[in-house]
Design a protein around this motif. Sequence first.
Motif, PDB file in Angstrom:
ATOM      1  N   PRO A 313      -5.821  24.516 -29.592  1.00 35.06           N
ATOM      2  CA  PRO A 313      -6.247  25.314 -28.429  1.00 35.06           C
ATOM      3  C   PRO A 313      -6.964  26.594 -28.847  1.00 35.06           C
ATOM      4  CG  PRO A 313      -3.986  24.550 -28.161  1.00 35.06           C
ATOM      5  CD  PRO A 313      -4.373  24.229 -29.570  1.00 35.06           C
ATOM      6  N   LEU A 314      -7.939  26.977 -28.042  1.00 30.81           N
ATOM      7  CA  LEU A 314      -8.754  28.136 -28.363  1.00 30.81           C
ATOM      8  C   LEU A 314      -7.950  29.433 -28.348  1.00 30.81           C
ATOM      9  CD1 LEU A 314     -11.645  29.169 -28.942  1.00 30.81           C
ATOM     10  CD2 LEU A 314     -11.957  29.395 -26.478  1.00 30.81           C
ATOM     11  N   ALA A 315      -6.917  29.523 -27.514  1.00 32.29           N
ATOM     12  CA  ALA A 315      -6.136  30.746 -27.394  1.00 32.29           C
ATOM     13  C   ALA A 315      -5.030  30.863 -28.434  1.00 32.29           C
ATOM     14  CB  ALA A 315      -5.528  30.847 -26.001  1.00 32.29           C
ATOM     15  N   SER A 316      -4.889  29.889 -29.317  1.00 34.02           N
ATOM     16  CA  SER A 316      -3.840  29.976 -30.333  1.00 34.02           C
ATOM     17  C   SER A 316      -4.270  30.920 -31.458  1.00 34.02           C
ATOM     18  CB  SER A 316      -3.514  28.586 -30.883  1.00 34.02           C
ATOM     19  OG  SER A 316      -4.672  27.989 -31.420  1.00 34.02           O
ATOM     20  N   ARG A 317      -3.374  31.133 -32.392  1.00 36.27           N
ATOM     21  CA  ARG A 317      -3.611  32.136 -33.428  1.00 36.27           C
ATOM     22  C   ARG A 317      -4.677  31.703 -34.427  1.00 36.27           C
ATOM     23  NH1 ARG A 317       1.054  34.337 -37.649  1.00 36.27           N
ATOM     24  NH2 ARG A 317      -0.303  35.726 -38.858  1.00 36.27           N
ATOM     25  N   VAL A 318      -4.693  30.427 -34.795  1.00 35.01           N
ATOM     26  CA  VAL A 318      -5.616  29.962 -35.831  1.00 35.01           C
ATOM     27  C   VAL A 318      -7.074  30.093 -35.397  1.00 35.01           C
ATOM     28  CG1 VAL A 318      -6.307  27.960 -37.203  1.00 35.01           C
ATOM     29  CG2 VAL A 318      -3.885  28.463 -36.879  1.00 35.01           C
ATOM     30  N   PRO A 319      -7.485  29.584 -34.220  1.00 38.65           N
ATOM     31  CA  PRO A 319      -8.898  29.761 -33.832  1.00 38.65           C
ATOM     32  C   PRO A 319      -9.313  31.220 -33.683  1.00 38.65           C
ATOM     33  CG  PRO A 319      -7.874  28.040 -32.528  1.00 38.65           C
ATOM     34  CD  PRO A 319      -6.776  28.738 -33.264  1.00 38.65           C
ATOM     35  N   ARG A 320      -8.412  32.067 -33.178  1.00 37.47           N
ATOM     36  CA  ARG A 320      -8.768  33.474 -33.035  1.00 37.47           C
ATOM     37  C   ARG A 320      -9.073  34.109 -34.392  1.00 37.47           C
ATOM     38  NH1 ARG A 320      -4.300  33.976 -29.357  1.00 37.47           N
ATOM     39  NH2 ARG A 320      -3.224  35.197 -30.954  1.00 37.47           N
ATOM     40  N   ARG A 321      -8.255  33.797 -35.371  1.00 35.27           N
ATOM     41  CA  ARG A 321      -8.490  34.374 -36.692  1.00 35.27           C
ATOM     42  C   ARG A 321      -9.754  33.800 -37.336  1.00 35.27           C
ATOM     43  NH1 ARG A 321      -4.335  34.307 -41.904  1.00 35.27           N
ATOM     44  NH2 ARG A 321      -5.682  35.511 -43.299  1.00 35.27           N
ATOM     45  N   LEU A 322      -9.999  32.508 -37.145  1.00 31.55           N
ATOM     46  CA  LEU A 322     -11.197  31.898 -37.734  1.00 31.55           C
ATOM     47  C   LEU A 322     -12.463  32.486 -37.117  1.00 31.55           C
ATOM     48  CD1 LEU A 322     -10.124  28.159 -37.974  1.00 31.55           C
ATOM     49  CD2 LEU A 322     -10.281  29.811 -39.828  1.00 31.55           C
ATOM     50  N   LEU A 323     -12.476  32.671 -35.812  1.00 32.64           N
ATOM     51  CA  LEU A 323     -13.672  33.179 -35.142  1.00 32.64           C
ATOM     52  C   LEU A 323     -13.883  34.663 -35.380  1.00 32.64           C
ATOM     53  CD1 LEU A 323     -13.377  31.263 -31.748  1.00 32.64           C
ATOM     54  CD2 LEU A 323     -14.941  30.786 -33.628  1.00 32.64           C
ATOM     55  N   GLN A 324     -12.807  35.421 -35.601  1.00 34.30           N
ATOM     56  CA  GLN A 324     -12.937  36.857 -35.786  1.00 34.30           C
ATOM     57  C   GLN A 324     -13.131  37.277 -37.237  1.00 34.30           C
ATOM     58  OE1 GLN A 324      -9.479  38.626 -33.981  1.00 34.30           O
ATOM     59  NE2 GLN A 324      -9.998  37.919 -31.917  1.00 34.30           N
ATOM     60  N   GLN A 325     -12.560  36.515 -38.182  1.00 35.63           N
ATOM     61  CA  GLN A 325     -12.607  36.925 -39.583  1.00 35.63           C
ATOM     62  C   GLN A 325     -13.486  36.018 -40.447  1.00 35.63           C
ATOM     63  OE1 GLN A 325      -8.665  37.382 -41.148  1.00 35.63           O
ATOM     64  NE2 GLN A 325      -7.983  38.685 -39.482  1.00 35.63           N
ATOM     65  N   VAL A 326     -13.341  34.716 -40.299  1.00 41.28           N
ATOM     66  CA  VAL A 326     -14.056  33.792 -41.183  1.00 41.28           C
ATOM     67  C   VAL A 326     -15.484  33.582 -40.718  1.00 41.28           C
ATOM     68  CG1 VAL A 326     -14.043  31.480 -42.178  1.00 41.28           C
ATOM     69  CG2 VAL A 326     -11.894  32.672 -41.763  1.00 41.28           C
ATOM     70  N   ARG A 327     -15.681  33.357 -39.432  1.00 42.27           N
ATOM     71  CA  ARG A 327     -17.018  33.058 -38.932  1.00 42.27           C
ATOM     72  C   ARG A 327     -18.017  34.192 -39.164  1.00 42.27           C
ATOM     73  NH1 ARG A 327     -20.467  28.949 -37.906  1.00 42.27           N
ATOM     74  NH2 ARG A 327     -22.212  29.849 -36.776  1.00 42.27           N
TER      75      ARG A 327
END
Length: 328
Positions: A313-327
Amino acid sequence: MKKRHWLCRGFFICQSWRGAKPGGRRHGLSAAQFWRVHLLAVLTSTHSLNLIVARLPEQPAWRRFARWRRELPTARMLSEFRQQVGVRGRRRINQHLPGRLLSRQGVQPHAVALLDATDLPASCSGFKKKFRHLHAAHAALGGRTLKTGPSRCFVGYKKHTLRLWLPTPHPSVTFLPLVTWVTPANVVEGGLLLPSLRWCRSHLGWWPGIVVADLANLSNVSKAAARTGWQTAVVTRLRADMLLLPPYRSAAQIECAHGQPLEWWEHDEPGGEQWFRAPEQPECGPHCWEASRCPRHFGCAAGAHETLFGLIPLASRVPRRLLQQVRP
């Protein structure tokens, strides 16, 4: 360990191209040394091999990297080495090097890859509308990444690259290129997601479990195919004009109908559902008039919205960190 890694890599190149050596007094030079000189054109700001050959005598760090001590190469020797190795040989080396990094502990099986495009304008002179023959043969009109200054469109190509993000610190590599596609500028990268996964499976025997992409990969068809056929989660941002589905209140917030914040619990693969639950200490639980009948668990079909739900899910912790830090 680092020295052993260099020896293994040089041994593969030397054993594959034993005859790729010049004659005369420089016959003792190995193919791995010539390959490292070519890497200097990529790793340094000097992209011309002739300039690298001219600057090798005054660059001790370059000589240590390429394992040159007394005899230095010439431009003709490098040209003969490229002719003997060929394009197919260079592809073999590029496929051998990622295989060693992919075998490292921590990379598999849940690896993160990034799919992004780079603009490659065609070599065209002015007066594009008047002189059509100045355009490149296969170039096309495409949209450029919106930035301040340049025009919105350009004529040329786009380079689409799938890069592997190494989860552990590496002394020289952070993103490892896996596969690159060069297409006309009007080809979006959304159609290259599944071909990239097929290439990784056929050439590397492996493919990433999470792919972080941009808004060009919002296609529900491609995301559904990656989720059902490859078990790969495609993480993208939510477009501003896209509608939200319950229990989403925003792209980063999930709530029940009474305003209780929820958290992601698990993904039910046989049922194809994403389950959310209320935390152990709910905020409005004691004050909710349906608290006695609340199941505290809410399920949503993963295919209802591939961007919001999907495998992660987009609102979970993993996607948030990937989109904010890795991307970025």
